[in-house]
Scaffold this active site. Structure first.
Site, PDB file in Angstrom:
ATOM      1  CD  GLU A 195     -76.163 -36.909  37.041  1.00 43.29           C
ATOM      2  OE1 GLU A 195     -77.246 -36.514  37.512  1.00 43.29           O
ATOM      3  OE2 GLU A 195     -75.521 -36.274  36.187  1.00 43.29           O
ATOM      4  CD  GLU A 207     -72.471 -40.065  35.811  1.00 44.19           C
ATOM      5  OE1 GLU A 207     -72.724 -39.438  36.845  1.00 44.19           O
ATOM      6  OE2 GLU A 207     -72.189 -41.272  35.776  1.00 44.19           O
ATOM      7  CE  LYS A 256     -78.415 -36.499  20.330  1.00 47.44           C
ATOM      8  NZ  LYS A 256     -78.509 -37.894  19.825  1.00 47.44           N
ATOM      9  CD  GLU A 259     -77.012 -41.262  17.203  1.00 43.72           C
ATOM     10  OE1 GLU A 259     -77.336 -40.622  18.220  1.00 43.72           O
ATOM     11  OE2 GLU A 259     -75.838 -41.372  16.804  1.00 43.72           O
ATOM     12  CB  CYS A 304     -70.764 -46.974  31.779  1.00 39.35           C
ATOM     13  SG  CYS A 304     -72.137 -46.781  32.910  1.00 39.35           S
ATOM     14  N   GLY A 321     -71.950 -40.617  27.958  1.00 38.02           N
ATOM     15  CA  GLY A 321     -71.554 -41.265  26.711  1.00 38.02           C
ATOM     16  C   GLY A 321     -70.057 -41.461  26.664  1.00 38.02           C
ATOM     17  CG  ASN A 363     -75.292 -47.960  27.946  1.00 36.31           C
ATOM     18  OD1 ASN A 363     -75.853 -46.855  27.972  1.00 36.31           O
ATOM     19  ND2 ASN A 363     -74.279 -48.250  28.736  1.00 36.31           N
ATOM     20  N   GLY A 377     -67.661 -36.585  25.085  1.00 38.41           N
ATOM     21  CA  GLY A 377     -67.743 -35.837  26.341  1.00 38.41           C
ATOM     22  C   GLY A 377     -66.681 -34.752  26.440  1.00 38.41           C
ATOM     23  CD  GLU A 384     -66.472 -47.913  27.966  1.00 40.03           C
ATOM     24  OE1 GLU A 384     -66.479 -47.002  27.115  1.00 40.03           O
ATOM     25  OE2 GLU A 384     -67.181 -47.898  28.983  1.00 40.03           O
TER      26      GLU A 384
HETATM   27  P1  NAD Z   1     -71.605 -41.541  22.306  1.00 42.56           P
HETATM   28  O1  NAD Z   1     -70.677 -40.619  22.974  1.00 42.56           O
HETATM   29  O2  NAD Z   1     -71.306 -41.954  20.923  1.00 42.56           O
HETATM   30  O3  NAD Z   1     -73.068 -40.915  22.259  1.00 42.56           O
HETATM   31  C1  NAD Z   1     -73.719 -40.466  23.417  1.00 42.56           C
HETATM   32  C2  NAD Z   1     -74.725 -39.402  23.027  1.00 42.56           C
HETATM   33  O4  NAD Z   1     -74.010 -38.288  22.520  1.00 42.56           O
HETATM   34  C3  NAD Z   1     -75.706 -39.816  21.939  1.00 42.56           C
HETATM   35  O5  NAD Z   1     -76.965 -39.267  22.218  1.00 42.56           O
HETATM   36  C4  NAD Z   1     -75.115 -39.171  20.700  1.00 42.56           C
HETATM   37  O6  NAD Z   1     -76.061 -38.889  19.698  1.00 42.56           O
HETATM   38  C5  NAD Z   1     -74.569 -37.885  21.279  1.00 42.56           C
HETATM   39  N1  NAD Z   1     -73.528 -37.252  20.468  1.00 42.56           N
HETATM   40  C6  NAD Z   1     -72.692 -37.816  19.572  1.00 42.56           C
HETATM   41  N2  NAD Z   1     -71.896 -36.871  19.023  1.00 42.56           N
HETATM   42  C7  NAD Z   1     -72.237 -35.687  19.580  1.00 42.56           C
HETATM   43  C8  NAD Z   1     -71.795 -34.345  19.424  1.00 42.56           C
HETATM   44  N3  NAD Z   1     -70.827 -34.012  18.589  1.00 42.56           N
HETATM   45  N4  NAD Z   1     -72.383 -33.384  20.174  1.00 42.56           N
HETATM   46  C9  NAD Z   1     -73.355 -33.693  21.057  1.00 42.56           C
HETATM   47  N5  NAD Z   1     -73.829 -34.937  21.232  1.00 42.56           N
HETATM   48  C10 NAD Z   1     -73.274 -35.930  20.517  1.00 42.56           C
HETATM   49  O7  NAD Z   1     -71.761 -42.817  23.285  1.00 42.56           O
HETATM   50  P2  NAD Z   1     -72.647 -44.098  23.049  1.00 42.56           P
HETATM   51  O8  NAD Z   1     -71.952 -44.938  22.020  1.00 42.56           O
HETATM   52  O9  NAD Z   1     -74.076 -43.741  22.831  1.00 42.56           O
HETATM   53  O10 NAD Z   1     -72.561 -44.790  24.490  1.00 42.56           O
HETATM   54  C11 NAD Z   1     -71.490 -45.571  24.881  1.00 42.56           C
HETATM   55  C12 NAD Z   1     -70.563 -44.818  25.816  1.00 42.56           C
HETATM   56  O11 NAD Z   1     -71.294 -44.228  26.879  1.00 42.56           O
HETATM   57  C13 NAD Z   1     -69.554 -45.718  26.482  1.00 42.56           C
HETATM   58  O12 NAD Z   1     -68.288 -45.126  26.503  1.00 42.56           O
HETATM   59  C14 NAD Z   1     -70.072 -45.836  27.903  1.00 42.56           C
HETATM   60  O13 NAD Z   1     -69.123 -46.171  28.859  1.00 42.56           O
HETATM   61  C15 NAD Z   1     -70.679 -44.523  28.124  1.00 42.56           C
HETATM   62  N6  NAD Z   1     -71.671 -44.585  29.193  1.00 42.56           N
HETATM   63  C16 NAD Z   1     -71.380 -44.012  30.398  1.00 42.56           C
HETATM   64  C17 NAD Z   1     -72.290 -44.094  31.437  1.00 42.56           C
HETATM   65  C18 NAD Z   1     -71.990 -43.486  32.790  1.00 42.56           C
HETATM   66  O14 NAD Z   1     -72.903 -43.337  33.590  1.00 42.56           O
HETATM   67  N7  NAD Z   1     -70.745 -43.162  33.075  1.00 42.56           N
HETATM   68  C19 NAD Z   1     -73.499 -44.724  31.244  1.00 42.56           C
HETATM   69  C20 NAD Z   1     -73.759 -45.298  30.018  1.00 42.56           C
HETATM   70  C21 NAD Z   1     -72.841 -45.203  28.987  1.00 42.56           C
END
Ligand code: NAD
Length: 513
Positions: free
Chosen positions: A485, A276, A201, A204, A310, A254, A178, A259, A408
């Site tokens: 952070e 985060e 990383k 994608e 987020c 993410g 995002n 997480g 969310e």
């Molecule tokens: P996601 O968890 O699907 O992906 C995040 C990252 O994790 C990507 O790079 C993805 O390729 C990687 N990933 C996916 N599966 C993995 C695995 N098994 N092992 C290691 N890495 C893996 O999240 P998203 O859809 O990219 O982002 C949206 C989410 O992120 C929302 O929930 C949002 O609230 C959160 N977010 C949080 C913050 C914050 O600062 N708190 C900031 C931005 C986004």
């Protein structure tokens, strides 16, 4: 109040111009490992289509494998253990981080265009974000000269204690789609400033600007192996960052789902973890608030980045006496919002990241209706033929236990809940598993501050929303994450503290002969 149909949104909708010359070229990227640009051993690639311009592929990067990731981890490990970076003075590191900030500004337009086309966010917003990132790097560059430990001079006349600050080591950094450039810039400068080496990383969906950042860093004089970038899918190239014992810490941004999974893996090798995660930000509006400012802030809070934020203010918790007046203003603003083509200069909010995500948001609208909430505005996809667009959407009469109030959505969907007393407002605001951000709108500072003190959220605002500066910490309470952070807190996150006990003269004998 009546539901506005799609046709009235079409008046404000900038239909994407698929002939825009900025869509003509497909940029090809390579990963950055040990200071070199490399392809994946798989020979496979990920192709990215612009989410706001259906059918236009605008970027392609390697679909990395665990073997590629392992190579990057090895390079970061050697650079940390044997390279000059961790041993440089703060002043030397600062000079290079400053040069990276300058490099970002030099490439601001290029980076903004990549960010806009890969995420679907408006081009002017993307340009502003890149400028903000240069400031993040500049802040970290300045502060990393002042990183210090402690002395303990009152632990006995013949004893002196020193607390040595050391870098945490090799850090794996995983980022979402995002805000790709902001999130990498909220972590990497602090990790590098503390003396760590990193393997990043990116998502994608949005890897282009992170790769360009690592290239800019090399041009600025960062030694090889200090900042590595691996691209591809999470299970192949992300998970190993939590599994591999050569990585000392993993910083993940993410979803809660991924997480918590990574934290479990990291626990097995006692690795430090920063998380985060998601949010469900409340915006509490008291009856004495400046309603014009609050309506504008609520709109910004929920529609910014098409709600894929987020720290989005996705729950409006409004005092019942002003609820109709505030909603009327908000609906008026929402109807007039210029949205659509991310490349149009006037666009305030653009496309959603992917078709599945668009459907997920639509699914939440259906869930809201099913649970009995009242849809006042939007709730539908717009012009699906040209990109992933979703209308500004406002629900009223939401109960706190409904799915649209608890989960969310990550889209431009506002859930409105009324309250009568301040106690009720706080209970509603704190009544989700999340605790990332929260806002309070009131002209009475005492009300605002006392309310904020009771909110369980890592980033709070009074009479503003989505505000942030490099000096102030960010991070979550509850399921929104662990760790902080930015500011001086970010440097602590990427530091180890070693206690050094010194004895002056001969110490107390343990066993006297
Ligand atoms: P996601 O968890 O699907 O992906 C995040 C990252 O994790 C990507 O790079 C993805 O390729 C990687 N990933 C996916 N599966 C993995 C695995 N098994 N092992 C290691 N890495 C893996 O999240 P998203 O859809 O990219 O982002 C949206 C989410 O992120 C929302 O929930 C949002 O609230 C959160 N977010 C949080 C913050 C914050 O600062 N708190 C900031 C931005 C986004």
């Amino acid at each position: 109040m009546a539901i506005t149909s799609q046709s009235s949104f079409q008046d404000n909708f900038a239909v994407p111009n698929l002939s825009d010359p900025r869509l003509a070229s497909k940029r090809a990227y390579r990963m950055v490992i040990d200071g070199k640009s490399v392809d994946s051993v798989s020979g496979k690639v990920v192709e990215r289509e612009s989410p706001g311009h259906r059918g236009k592929v605008i970027g392609v990067w390697p679909a990395g494998t665990t073997e590629d990731a392992s190579r990057a981890i090895g390079a970061a490990r050697i650079a940390f253990d044997n390279g000059p970076w961790g041993r440089m003075s703060g002043a030397e590191r600062s000079t290079i981080l400053h040069a990276i900030a300058q490099g970002i500004l030099k490439h601001q337009d290029e980076l903004a265009l990549i960010e806009c086309l890969e995420t679907g966010k408006p081009i002017n917003q993307a340009r502003g974000e890149i400028g903000y990132c240069a400031d993040l790097w500049t802040y970290a560059a300045g502060q990393c000269r002042g990183l210090e430990g402690d002395t303990h001079n009152a632990i006995g006349t013949n004893r002196l204690g020193l607390v040595l600050r050391e870098p945490a080591g090799v850090v794996g950094i995983i980022t979402p789609w995002n805000f790709p450039f902001i999130i990498v810039s909220e972590r990497v400068p602090w990790a590098l400033g503390a003396g760590c080496t990193v393997v990043v990383k990116p998502s994608e969906f949005t890897s282009g600007t992170t790769i360009r950042l690592a290239e800019i860093a090399l041009e600025a004089g960062l030694p090889a192996g200090v900042f590595n970038v691996i691209t591809g899918y999470g299970p192949e190239v992300g998970q190993i960052l939590a599994e591999d014992p050569r990585v000392d810490m993993v910083a993940f941004t993410g979803s809660v789902r991924v997480g918590t999974q990574l934290a479990g893996i990291a626990a097995a090798n006692v690795k430090r973890v920063g998380l985060e995660l998601g949010g469900k930000g409340p915006q509490i509006v008291f009856a004495d608030a400046d309603l014009e400012a609050a309506a504008d802030g609520i709109a910004y809070g929920v529609y910014h980045n098409a709600g894929q934020c987020c720290i989005s203010g996705s729950r409006l918790i409004v005092q019942n006496s002003i609820r109709p007046a505030l909603l009327e203003r908000l609906l008026d603003l929402s109807r007039r919002l210029p949205f659509g083509d991310p490349l149009a200069a006037t666009t305030r909010y653009g496309a959603m990241v992917s078709v599945p995500h668009l459907h997920k948001v639509a699914g939440y609208v259906a869930a809201g209706l099913e649970d009995g909430a009242e849809l006042l505005l939007g709730g539908e996809k717009i012009d699906e033929g040209s990109g992933n667009f979703f209308a500004p959407t406002v629900f009223d009469k939401v109960r706190p236990d409904m799915r649209i109030a608890q989960e969310e959505i990550f889209g431009p969907v506002l859930a409105t809940i009324g309250f009568d007393t301040p106690e009720e407002a706080v209970a509603l605001a704190n009544g989700t598993p999340f605790g990332l951000s929260a806002g309070v709108w009131s002209r009475d500072l005492e009300t605002a501050i006392q309310t904020t003190r009771k909110l369980r959220a890592g980033r709070c605002w009074i009479n503003s929303v989505i505000d942030g500066t490099p000096e102030m910490p960010i991070g979550g309470y509850k399921m929104s994450g662990v760790g902080r952070e930015l500011g001086r807190y970010g440097f602590d996150e990427y530091s180890q503290f070693k206690g050094l006990h010194m004895t002056l003269g001969r110490g107390e004998p343990w066993f006297e002969h």
